[in-house]
Write a protein that holds these residues in place. Structure first.
Motif, PDB file in Angstrom:
ATOM      1  N   VAL A  50       1.204   8.972  -0.577  1.00 52.26           N
ATOM      2  CA  VAL A  50       1.034   9.225   0.868  1.00 52.26           C
ATOM      3  C   VAL A  50       1.305  10.694   1.171  1.00 52.26           C
ATOM      4  O   VAL A  50       0.539  11.358   1.877  1.00 52.26           O
ATOM      5  CB  VAL A  50       1.981   8.321   1.691  1.00 52.26           C
ATOM      6  N   LYS A  51       2.396  11.223   0.603  1.00 52.72           N
ATOM      7  CA  LYS A  51       2.754  12.631   0.866  1.00 52.72           C
ATOM      8  C   LYS A  51       1.681  13.581   0.338  1.00 52.72           C
ATOM      9  O   LYS A  51       1.309  14.543   1.009  1.00 52.72           O
ATOM     10  CB  LYS A  51       4.108  12.955   0.210  1.00 52.72           C
ATOM     11  N   ASP A  52       1.179  13.295  -0.876  1.00 51.32           N
ATOM     12  CA  ASP A  52       0.194  14.191  -1.501  1.00 51.32           C
ATOM     13  C   ASP A  52      -1.149  14.156  -0.761  1.00 51.32           C
ATOM     14  O   ASP A  52      -1.754  15.195  -0.511  1.00 51.32           O
ATOM     15  CB  ASP A  52      -0.014  13.805  -2.976  1.00 51.32           C
ATOM     16  N   VAL A  53      -1.587  12.929  -0.421  1.00 52.27           N
ATOM     17  CA  VAL A  53      -2.902  12.812   0.240  1.00 52.27           C
ATOM     18  C   VAL A  53      -2.838  13.390   1.649  1.00 52.27           C
ATOM     19  O   VAL A  53      -3.809  13.975   2.137  1.00 52.27           O
ATOM     20  CB  VAL A  53      -3.368  11.326   0.252  1.00 52.27           C
ATOM     21  N   SER A  54      -1.669  13.244   2.310  1.00 53.20           N
ATOM     22  CA  SER A  54      -1.513  13.701   3.701  1.00 53.20           C
ATOM     23  C   SER A  54      -1.755  15.206   3.853  1.00 53.20           C
ATOM     24  O   SER A  54      -2.010  15.674   4.964  1.00 53.20           O
ATOM     25  CB  SER A  54      -0.116  13.354   4.216  1.00 53.20           C
ATOM     26  N   ARG A  55      -1.675  15.943   2.775  1.00 49.85           N
ATOM     27  CA  ARG A  55      -1.935  17.385   2.865  1.00 49.85           C
ATOM     28  C   ARG A  55      -3.400  17.642   3.230  1.00 49.85           C
ATOM     29  O   ARG A  55      -3.739  18.678   3.770  1.00 49.85           O
ATOM     30  CB  ARG A  55      -1.642  18.042   1.513  1.00 49.85           C
ATOM     31  N   TYR A  56      -4.260  16.704   2.872  1.00 51.59           N
ATOM     32  CA  TYR A  56      -5.707  16.898   3.094  1.00 51.59           C
ATOM     33  C   TYR A  56      -6.258  15.953   4.169  1.00 51.59           C
ATOM     34  O   TYR A  56      -7.037  16.367   5.010  1.00 51.59           O
ATOM     35  CB  TYR A  56      -6.467  16.683   1.781  1.00 51.59           C
ATOM     36  N   VAL A  57      -5.867  14.674   4.092  1.00 48.48           N
ATOM     37  CA  VAL A  57      -6.326  13.693   5.079  1.00 48.48           C
ATOM     38  C   VAL A  57      -5.101  12.896   5.530  1.00 48.48           C
ATOM     39  O   VAL A  57      -4.284  12.502   4.706  1.00 48.48           O
ATOM     40  CB  VAL A  57      -7.342  12.679   4.476  1.00 48.48           C
ATOM     41  N   GLU A  58      -5.009  12.677   6.854  1.00 46.52           N
ATOM     42  CA  GLU A  58      -3.843  11.933   7.365  1.00 46.52           C
ATOM     43  C   GLU A  58      -3.902  10.480   6.883  1.00 46.52           C
ATOM     44  O   GLU A  58      -4.942   9.830   6.969  1.00 46.52           O
ATOM     45  CB  GLU A  58      -3.834  11.957   8.897  1.00 46.52           C
ATOM     46  N   ILE A  59      -2.794  10.002   6.369  1.00 49.92           N
ATOM     47  CA  ILE A  59      -2.759   8.631   5.835  1.00 49.92           C
ATOM     48  C   ILE A  59      -1.367   8.043   6.049  1.00 49.92           C
ATOM     49  O   ILE A  59      -0.371   8.779   6.036  1.00 49.92           O
ATOM     50  CB  ILE A  59      -3.140   8.606   4.328  1.00 49.92           C
ATOM     51  N   GLN A  60      -1.298   6.760   6.290  1.00 49.91           N
ATOM     52  CA  GLN A  60      -0.006   6.091   6.447  1.00 49.91           C
ATOM     53  C   GLN A  60       0.164   5.057   5.332  1.00 49.91           C
ATOM     54  O   GLN A  60      -0.821   4.683   4.672  1.00 49.91           O
ATOM     55  CB  GLN A  60       0.056   5.387   7.798  1.00 49.91           C
ATOM     56  N   GLU A  61       1.388   4.594   5.197  1.00 49.40           N
ATOM     57  CA  GLU A  61       1.692   3.614   4.149  1.00 49.40           C
ATOM     58  C   GLU A  61       0.831   2.358   4.319  1.00 49.40           C
ATOM     59  O   GLU A  61       0.370   1.775   3.352  1.00 49.40           O
ATOM     60  CB  GLU A  61       3.169   3.223   4.183  1.00 49.40           C
ATOM     61  N   SER A  62       0.626   1.975   5.588  1.00 48.03           N
ATOM     62  CA  SER A  62      -0.160   0.758   5.855  1.00 48.03           C
ATOM     63  C   SER A  62      -1.632   0.946   5.489  1.00 48.03           C
ATOM     64  O   SER A  62      -2.330  -0.030   5.217  1.00 48.03           O
ATOM     65  CB  SER A  62      -0.031   0.365   7.322  1.00 48.03           C
ATOM     66  N   THR A  63      -2.107   2.184   5.486  1.00 50.16           N
ATOM     67  CA  THR A  63      -3.495   2.445   5.089  1.00 50.16           C
ATOM     68  C   THR A  63      -3.608   2.475   3.570  1.00 50.16           C
ATOM     69  O   THR A  63      -4.610   2.035   2.997  1.00 50.16           O
ATOM     70  CB  THR A  63      -3.960   3.818   5.641  1.00 50.16           C
ATOM     71  N   LEU A  64      -2.573   3.011   2.939  1.00 50.85           N
ATOM     72  CA  LEU A  64      -2.608   3.139   1.477  1.00 50.85           C
ATOM     73  C   LEU A  64      -2.561   1.777   0.785  1.00 50.85           C
ATOM     74  O   LEU A  64      -3.199   1.572  -0.251  1.00 50.85           O
ATOM     75  CB  LEU A  64      -1.434   4.011   1.001  1.00 50.85           C
ATOM     76  N   TYR A  65      -1.806   0.854   1.377  1.00 47.46           N
ATOM     77  CA  TYR A  65      -1.597  -0.450   0.739  1.00 47.46           C
ATOM     78  C   TYR A  65      -2.928  -1.139   0.379  1.00 47.46           C
ATOM     79  O   TYR A  65      -3.141  -1.517  -0.781  1.00 47.46           O
ATOM     80  CB  TYR A  65      -0.735  -1.334   1.638  1.00 47.46           C
ATOM     81  N   PRO A  66      -3.846  -1.313   1.365  1.00 46.06           N
ATOM     82  CA  PRO A  66      -5.108  -1.974   0.998  1.00 46.06           C
ATOM     83  C   PRO A  66      -5.949  -1.171   0.012  1.00 46.06           C
ATOM     84  O   PRO A  66      -6.657  -1.751  -0.819  1.00 46.06           O
ATOM     85  CB  PRO A  66      -5.851  -2.124   2.333  1.00 46.06           C
ATOM     86  N   ILE A  67      -5.848   0.169   0.087  1.00 41.79           N
ATOM     87  CA  ILE A  67      -6.625   1.001  -0.849  1.00 41.79           C
ATOM     88  C   ILE A  67      -6.153   0.749  -2.280  1.00 41.79           C
ATOM     89  O   ILE A  67      -6.952   0.530  -3.193  1.00 41.79           O
ATOM     90  CB  ILE A  67      -6.487   2.501  -0.474  1.00 41.79           C
ATOM     91  N   LEU A  68      -4.838   0.750  -2.456  1.00 40.46           N
ATOM     92  CA  LEU A  68      -4.287   0.510  -3.795  1.00 40.46           C
ATOM     93  C   LEU A  68      -4.649  -0.879  -4.303  1.00 40.46           C
ATOM     94  O   LEU A  68      -4.959  -1.078  -5.481  1.00 40.46           O
ATOM     95  CB  LEU A  68      -2.770   0.705  -3.780  1.00 40.46           C
ATOM     96  N   LYS A  69      -4.579  -1.862  -3.370  1.00 34.11           N
ATOM     97  CA  LYS A  69      -4.915  -3.239  -3.756  1.00 34.11           C
ATOM     98  C   LYS A  69      -6.371  -3.331  -4.212  1.00 34.11           C
ATOM     99  O   LYS A  69      -6.693  -4.003  -5.194  1.00 34.11           O
ATOM    100  CB  LYS A  69      -4.690  -4.186  -2.563  1.00 34.11           C
ATOM    101  N   ARG A  70      -7.252  -2.640  -3.456  1.00 40.03           N
ATOM    102  CA  ARG A  70      -8.679  -2.669  -3.803  1.00 40.03           C
ATOM    103  C   ARG A  70      -8.918  -1.988  -5.158  1.00 40.03           C
ATOM    104  O   ARG A  70      -9.662  -2.482  -5.994  1.00 40.03           O
ATOM    105  CB  ARG A  70      -9.495  -1.976  -2.709  1.00 40.03           C
ATOM    106  N   HIS A  71      -8.262  -0.828  -5.341  1.00 37.83           N
ATOM    107  CA  HIS A  71      -8.417  -0.104  -6.611  1.00 37.83           C
ATOM    108  C   HIS A  71      -7.934  -0.956  -7.785  1.00 37.83           C
ATOM    109  O   HIS A  71      -8.546  -0.963  -8.850  1.00 37.83           O
ATOM    110  CB  HIS A  71      -7.618   1.203  -6.569  1.00 37.83           C
ATOM    111  N   GLU A  72      -6.845  -1.651  -7.543  1.00 35.27           N
ATOM    112  CA  GLU A  72      -6.276  -2.505  -8.599  1.00 35.27           C
ATOM    113  C   GLU A  72      -7.251  -3.644  -8.925  1.00 35.27           C
ATOM    114  O   GLU A  72      -7.506  -3.942 -10.096  1.00 35.27           O
ATOM    115  CB  GLU A  72      -4.930  -3.058  -8.122  1.00 35.27           C
ATOM    116  N   ALA A  73      -7.805  -4.248  -7.865  1.00 33.18           N
ATOM    117  CA  ALA A  73      -8.743  -5.357  -8.060  1.00 33.18           C
ATOM    118  C   ALA A  73     -10.025  -4.872  -8.742  1.00 33.18           C
ATOM    119  O   ALA A  73     -10.627  -5.610  -9.528  1.00 33.18           O
ATOM    120  CB  ALA A  73      -9.066  -5.997  -6.711  1.00 33.18           C
TER     121      ALA A  73
END
Lengths: 104, 366
Positions: A29-52
């Motif tokens: 979240v901290k690293d991506v936020s430097r370029y695009v605003e992101i919250q923990e709640s947004t990251l969660y589904p992204i990680l889940k999708r990447h994992e799947a």
């Protein structure tokens, strides 16, 4: 920024962060936020999708008496970034076409 | 809001999802908060920096649905936010800071603050501020008998909740419900201006919601994400209450085991005593050898060995005998004891029946 475009960029952005090295939720979240605003709640589904999709794998490491989940990019994940960059070249051609003559 | 409370509310809000999905989400958010704490934030700041509970739950629902997980929306529970009063205080300061600054952080905080500054009436979200405005605007409404009835109803529910709260040890939302009801009670009792139907909705929602939450937490106390070194993984600690049946079984087991244990102790003592006698006999033999190495001494040695063997054999027989005797005695006593206690029980039951019949008959006569 359009929400779907932002979502697509975030997905690739997360993979790009992992190319630099394995990382965990809060750090991503901290690293991506430097370029695009992101919250923990947004990251969660992204990680889940990447994992799947098999773009990332997960492993746990003990840290301060608790377990921390680390995400590691796979070969498929790296291919996804390359595929995105190729697609983006086509997008840029359309972009140039649209832009041509508009600001003159 | 503390981490513990955030996790609890999240668990309740996700109760309509499968446990595995809930555990994954809680593990993720728990880890994020822990990382923020390690980064120097306070618990309050860490939880405050997260998205609103509503958004978090919606996101988890969406990803679960995408992954083919069955989401049962009928079971969905929305926790009542009890920090409305505190958030109102915060929002004053927040509004002041927003006048001077228009930074992203402030906008974010303001959004989060407004997200937290709400409560639900029949599942419909109502902002703390707008609820206050609704109440003050309803000052203009005349006091009707229906409103007074609603006020009385809320007062009685609040009193009832107070009593329930005292008797419920495992209800983490007891204090919240008290605050909500007190707030509702004061709003209606003091002003007596609040719209009666709204008051009815508010009270019935809070009551049902708290009942559901109490059911959720009645049987266990949950402490999520504890690292278990021996198993090298994070585990959930669930402390279950012992059931009455288990207590009865344990009690009966102890009654049966007590005499057996006593018998074993007595038998053990007998064995020790026998060994003691044998030791004395061996000592005599040794003395005999020292005193006389002749025929007399040899006889004494044989006698000593004989006495020693006899002591050992006797101790064994004695221990078996004592054990059997004690078990037999226990069985002998236990049977009449059960018989007598049964008689006493039925006797007492008879007395109670007789007393009840006499009262009933007397009332019938009257």
């Amino acid at each position: 920024m359009d929400i779907n475009l932002k979502r697509g960029l975030l997905e690739i952005g997360v993979l790009k962060i992992l190319v630099n090295g394995d990382s965990y939720g809060y750090q991503i979240v901290k690293d991506v936020s430097r370029y695009v605003e992101i919250q923990e709640s947004t990251l969660y589904p992204i990680l889940k999708r990447h994992e799947a999709s098999g773009f990332v794998t997960v492993y746990s490491v003990e840290y301060n008496g608790r377990l921390r989940k680390y995400f590691k990019i796979t070969r498929e994940g790296k291919r996804r970034i390359v595929s995105f960059l190729k697609e983006w070249e086509e997008v840029m051609e359309v972009y140039d076409f649209i832009k041509e003559g508009i600001y003159e | 809001m503390s981490k513990r409370r955030f996790i609890r509310e999240l668990r309740v809000s996700l109760s309509h999802l499968p446990k595995s999905e809930v555990d994954k989400a809680i593990s993720y958010y728990s880890e994020c908060i822990e990382d923020m704490l390690d980064d120097g934030m306070t618990e309050e700041e860490a939880v405050f920096s997260l998205d609103s509970m509503e958004n978090i739950v919606t996101t988890i629902e969406e990803i679960s649905a995408d992954n083919g997980v069955e989401v049962d929306y009928k079971k969905k529970i929305t926790p009542v936010d009890s920090e409305v009063v505190d958030d109102d205080k915060k929002s004053d300061g927040q509004r002041a800071s927003n006048v001077n600054s228009d930074s992203n952080d402030n906008r974010k905080n303001n959004t989060n603050n407004s997200n937290q500054n709400h409560q639900y009436i029949n599942g419909k979200r109502v902002d703390g501020g707008s609820l206050g405005r609704d109440i003050s605007s309803s000052v203009k409404i005349a006091v009707s008998s229906k409103m007074r009835a609603a006020a009385n109803k809320i007062t009685s529910i609040a009193t009832n909740m107070d009593n329930k709260q005292k008797s419920k040890k495992y209800n983490p939302y007891a204090s919240d419900s008290k605050d909500n009801y007190n707030e509702g009670k004061e709003s209606v009792s003091k002003n007596a201006k609040k719209d009666a139907s709204q008051a009815d909705n508010y009270s019935s929602y809070s009551e049902n919601d708290n009942k559901t939450m109490r059911r959720e937490y009645a049987d266990y106390e949950y402490e999520p994400s504890v690292y278990d070194k021996s198993k090298d993984k994070v585990r959930d600690v669930v402390t279950k209450k012992r059931s009455t049946t288990t207590n009865v079984i344990l009690g009966l087991t102890s009654i049966i085991w007590a005499p057996i244990l006593l018998a074993l102790i007595v038998a053990g003592s007998a064995v020790v005593f026998g060994l003691f006698i044998a030791a004395i006999a061996i000592s005599i033999s040794i003395v005999a050898i020292i005193v006389s190495l002749g025929v007399g001494g040899l006889i004494l040695i044989i006698q000593g060995v004989f006495v020693a063997c006899s002591g050992l054999v006797h101790s064994g027989i004695a221990s078996i005998g004592v054990g059997v005797a004690v078990i037999g005695l226990t069985l002998l006593i236990a049977k009449p004891m059960f018989f007598v206690s049964g008689k006493i029980f039925y006797g007492l039951l008879g007395l109670v029946k007789a007393g009840y019949n006499s009262i009933f008959r007397r009332r019938a006569r009257v």
